[in-house]
Design a protein around this motif. Structure first.
Motif, PDB file in Angstrom:
ATOM      1  N   HIS A  18       0.843  -1.196   0.000  1.00  0.00           N
ATOM      2  CA  HIS A  18       0.000   0.000   0.000  1.00  0.00           C
ATOM      3  C   HIS A  18       0.880   1.249   0.000  1.00  0.00           C
ATOM      4  N   ILE A  19       0.226   2.416  -0.100  1.00  0.00           N
ATOM      5  CA  ILE A  19       0.899   3.721  -0.257  1.00  0.00           C
ATOM      6  C   ILE A  19       1.835   3.672  -1.476  1.00  0.00           C
ATOM      7  N   LEU A  20       1.272   3.264  -2.604  1.00  0.00           N
ATOM      8  CA  LEU A  20       2.083   3.087  -3.805  1.00  0.00           C
ATOM      9  C   LEU A  20       2.160   4.348  -4.671  1.00  0.00           C
ATOM     10  N   THR A  21       1.308   5.335  -4.396  1.00  0.00           N
ATOM     11  CA  THR A  21       1.271   6.522  -5.254  1.00  0.00           C
ATOM     12  C   THR A  21       2.536   7.353  -5.143  1.00  0.00           C
TER      13      THR A  21
ATOM     14  N   ARG B  11      10.875   1.987  -8.776  1.00  0.00           N
ATOM     15  CA  ARG B  11      10.951   1.345  -7.459  1.00  0.00           C
ATOM     16  C   ARG B  11       9.922   0.227  -7.347  1.00  0.00           C
ATOM     17  N   LYS B  12       8.700   0.487  -7.809  1.00  0.00           N
ATOM     18  CA  LYS B  12       7.644  -0.534  -7.751  1.00  0.00           C
ATOM     19  C   LYS B  12       7.972  -1.725  -8.646  1.00  0.00           C
ATOM     20  N   ARG B  13       8.564  -1.460  -9.796  1.00  0.00           N
ATOM     21  CA  ARG B  13       8.948  -2.531 -10.712  1.00  0.00           C
ATOM     22  C   ARG B  13      10.019  -3.418 -10.078  1.00  0.00           C
ATOM     23  N   ASN B  14      10.984  -2.802  -9.397  1.00  0.00           N
ATOM     24  CA  ASN B  14      12.036  -3.575  -8.731  1.00  0.00           C
ATOM     25  C   ASN B  14      11.507  -4.361  -7.541  1.00  0.00           C
ATOM     26  N   LEU B  15      10.462  -3.881  -6.898  1.00  0.00           N
ATOM     27  CA  LEU B  15       9.868  -4.603  -5.773  1.00  0.00           C
ATOM     28  C   LEU B  15       9.143  -5.870  -6.221  1.00  0.00           C
ATOM     29  N   ARG B  16       8.787  -5.943  -7.518  1.00  0.00           N
ATOM     30  CA  ARG B  16       8.119  -7.126  -8.048  1.00  0.00           C
ATOM     31  C   ARG B  16       9.058  -8.328  -8.135  1.00  0.00           C
TER      32      ARG B  16
END
Length: 65
Positions: free
Chosen positions: A31-34, A40-45
């Protein structure tokens, strides 16, 4: 010798690879992805591996993993 119990929480979080390493998901992706960047979100995958210091403890929780 009785059967060993598996920690069910660990089963949901870790997988043992064919080479014997312990694979895990990265944190901070729920959560709090905005405010997080796309990069960063791509690397967290991508999967990560448990450090060698913690690997022994995780494998103890997964006796039949």
């Amino acid at each position: 010798m009785p059967k060993l119990k598996t920690k069910r929480g660990a089963v949901k979080r870790f997988k043992i690879t064919a080479n014997g390493k312990v694979k895990r998901k990265k944190a901070y992706k729920s959560h709090i992805l905005t405010k997080k960047s796309t990069k960063r979100k791509r690397n967290l995958r991508m999967p990560a591996y448990v450090s060698s210091a913690e690997e022994k403890n995780v494998k103890k929780m997964l006796p039949y993993g």
